[in-house]
Scaffold this active site. Sequence first.
Site, mmCIF file in Angstrom:
data_model
loop_
_atom_site.group_PDB
_atom_site.id
_atom_site.type_symbol
_atom_site.label_atom_id
_atom_site.label_comp_id
_atom_site.label_asym_id
_atom_site.label_seq_id
_atom_site.Cartn_x
_atom_site.Cartn_y
_atom_site.Cartn_z
ATOM 1 N N VAL A 61 0.812 -1.220 0.000
ATOM 2 C CA VAL A 61 0.000 0.000 0.000
ATOM 3 C C VAL A 61 0.848 1.274 0.000
ATOM 4 O O VAL A 61 0.336 2.358 -0.276
ATOM 5 C CB VAL A 61 -0.993 0.036 1.190
ATOM 6 N N ASN A 87 -7.470 -1.490 4.917
ATOM 7 C CA ASN A 87 -7.291 -2.244 6.156
ATOM 8 C C ASN A 87 -5.824 -2.490 6.512
ATOM 9 O O ASN A 87 -5.495 -2.638 7.688
ATOM 10 C CB ASN A 87 -8.037 -3.588 5.999
ATOM 11 N N TYR A 152 2.184 5.121 15.393
ATOM 12 C CA TYR A 152 0.905 4.433 15.149
ATOM 13 C C TYR A 152 -0.264 5.365 15.478
ATOM 14 O O TYR A 152 -1.217 5.500 14.701
ATOM 15 C CB TYR A 152 0.849 3.158 15.990
HETATM 16 P P1 NAD Z 1 -2.544 -8.282 10.963
HETATM 17 O O1 NAD Z 1 -1.121 -7.947 11.241
HETATM 18 O O2 NAD Z 1 -3.094 -9.583 11.438
HETATM 19 O O3 NAD Z 1 -2.853 -8.154 9.411
HETATM 20 C C1 NAD Z 1 -2.421 -7.033 8.684
HETATM 21 C C2 NAD Z 1 -2.334 -7.396 7.207
HETATM 22 O O4 NAD Z 1 -1.813 -6.239 6.513
HETATM 23 C C3 NAD Z 1 -1.357 -8.551 6.947
HETATM 24 O O5 NAD Z 1 -1.916 -9.456 6.025
HETATM 25 C C4 NAD Z 1 -0.133 -7.845 6.371
HETATM 26 O O6 NAD Z 1 0.629 -8.645 5.487
HETATM 27 C C5 NAD Z 1 -0.789 -6.676 5.645
HETATM 28 N N1 NAD Z 1 0.160 -5.592 5.364
HETATM 29 C C6 NAD Z 1 1.110 -5.076 6.184
HETATM 30 N N2 NAD Z 1 1.815 -4.136 5.545
HETATM 31 C C7 NAD Z 1 1.284 -4.053 4.295
HETATM 32 C C8 NAD Z 1 1.579 -3.267 3.163
HETATM 33 N N3 NAD Z 1 2.592 -2.377 3.166
HETATM 34 N N4 NAD Z 1 0.835 -3.412 2.044
HETATM 35 C C9 NAD Z 1 -0.176 -4.329 2.015
HETATM 36 N N5 NAD Z 1 -0.489 -5.121 3.052
HETATM 37 C C10 NAD Z 1 0.240 -4.978 4.174
HETATM 38 O O7 NAD Z 1 -3.357 -7.059 11.580
HETATM 39 P P2 NAD Z 1 -4.908 -6.860 11.924
HETATM 40 O O8 NAD Z 1 -5.040 -6.887 13.406
HETATM 41 O O9 NAD Z 1 -5.777 -7.714 11.088
HETATM 42 O O10 NAD Z 1 -5.054 -5.324 11.496
HETATM 43 C C11 NAD Z 1 -5.817 -4.879 10.413
HETATM 44 C C12 NAD Z 1 -6.031 -3.369 10.592
HETATM 45 O O11 NAD Z 1 -6.756 -3.130 11.794
HETATM 46 C C13 NAD Z 1 -4.738 -2.560 10.714
HETATM 47 O O12 NAD Z 1 -4.877 -1.330 10.036
HETATM 48 C C14 NAD Z 1 -4.627 -2.322 12.213
HETATM 49 O O13 NAD Z 1 -3.864 -1.183 12.505
HETATM 50 C C15 NAD Z 1 -6.080 -2.176 12.584
HETATM 51 N N6 NAD Z 1 -6.395 -2.429 13.980
HETATM 52 C C16 NAD Z 1 -6.059 -3.598 14.597
HETATM 53 C C17 NAD Z 1 -6.419 -3.790 15.938
HETATM 54 C C18 NAD Z 1 -6.122 -5.086 16.670
HETATM 55 O O14 NAD Z 1 -6.273 -5.096 17.910
HETATM 56 N N7 NAD Z 1 -5.741 -6.155 16.010
HETATM 57 C C19 NAD Z 1 -7.103 -2.795 16.629
HETATM 58 C C20 NAD Z 1 -7.427 -1.623 15.984
HETATM 59 C C21 NAD Z 1 -7.082 -1.437 14.654
#
Ligand code: NAD
Length: 249
Positions: A61, A87, A152
């Site tokens: 991204v 996402n 972050y």
């Molecule tokens: P995760 O780490 O399980 O999955 C994230 C995905 O993004 C992975 O498949 C990874 O390969 C992909 N990714 C990372 N860098 C990338 C890039 N440069 N280009 C394309 N893809 C890329 O994380 P998650 O918990 O599923 O998080 C998803 C979203 O939700 C994120 O934006 C995260 O900040 C947000 N979020 C997560 C939480 C939580 O508690 N897990 C809470 C609030 C927000």
Amino acid sequence: MDVTGKVVLISGAARGMGAHEARRFAGAGARVILGDVLLEEAETLAAEIGADRALAVRLDVARAEDWDRAVTAGLDRFGRIDVLVNNAGILRFSDIEHCSDAEWDQVLSINLGGGFRGIRAVIPAMKQNGGGSIINISSTAGLKGFGGVAAYIASKFGVRGLTKAAAIELADHGIRVNSVHPGNVDTEMVDGLYPDFNHVPMKRMAQPDEIASLVIFLASEASSFSTGAEFVADGGETGGMPDLFADGR
Ligand code: NAD
């Protein structure tokens, strides 16, 4: 909550919340474009969903040319793009004093810049459809501060602001843009991070499906009058301080 026939581009769809959203969209009759740096995992998921319903594309991204390729591949396969779920995200731990320029730039470039590039890339296709829905995954970290994760926090507050600016620019084209603010969700990103959930009134994490439900709502016409808005799913975390006066003062 009808998303039948919609074409949904999801970044970071290989695992975690993005993968759950992809399965839910496909199960509800949508077609999904799975963008991720983890191409093999995205391809495995696309094969599980089925070639008629899912396409995996290599998408970093942070790279504008990857977005252009992902959009072109999606249009070639499915003919339209109705929904973008920004996402993809990363979490890095550094207090400000010890945060390098490289770390700051990486987090901002993926979490905030990724969303910007994604929105920019899908606008022509959505304008051509006469509308669309863009869902930006922020966090409770886009609503309040936490120590030790300044990049972050800044990125997720930025996603909230980008959402509002985009919503204003795109409203005349029928494109709605909203942000989602999950609390703690059970994915690899936060594996083993929390000793307990006493900071959450509901005293637990969310399951990824609980966030996917909100994303599907925002993708569907059920949310037709919502744009530029913040949708929180955090078990009450940002609602106040649990048990501050529990000792009766
Ligand atoms: P995760 O780490 O399980 O999955 C994230 C995905 O993004 C992975 O498949 C990874 O390969 C992909 N990714 C990372 N860098 C990338 C890039 N440069 N280009 C394309 N893809 C890329 O994380 P998650 O918990 O599923 O998080 C998803 C979203 O939700 C994120 O934006 C995260 O900040 C947000 N979020 C997560 C939480 C939580 O508690 N897990 C809470 C609030 C927000």
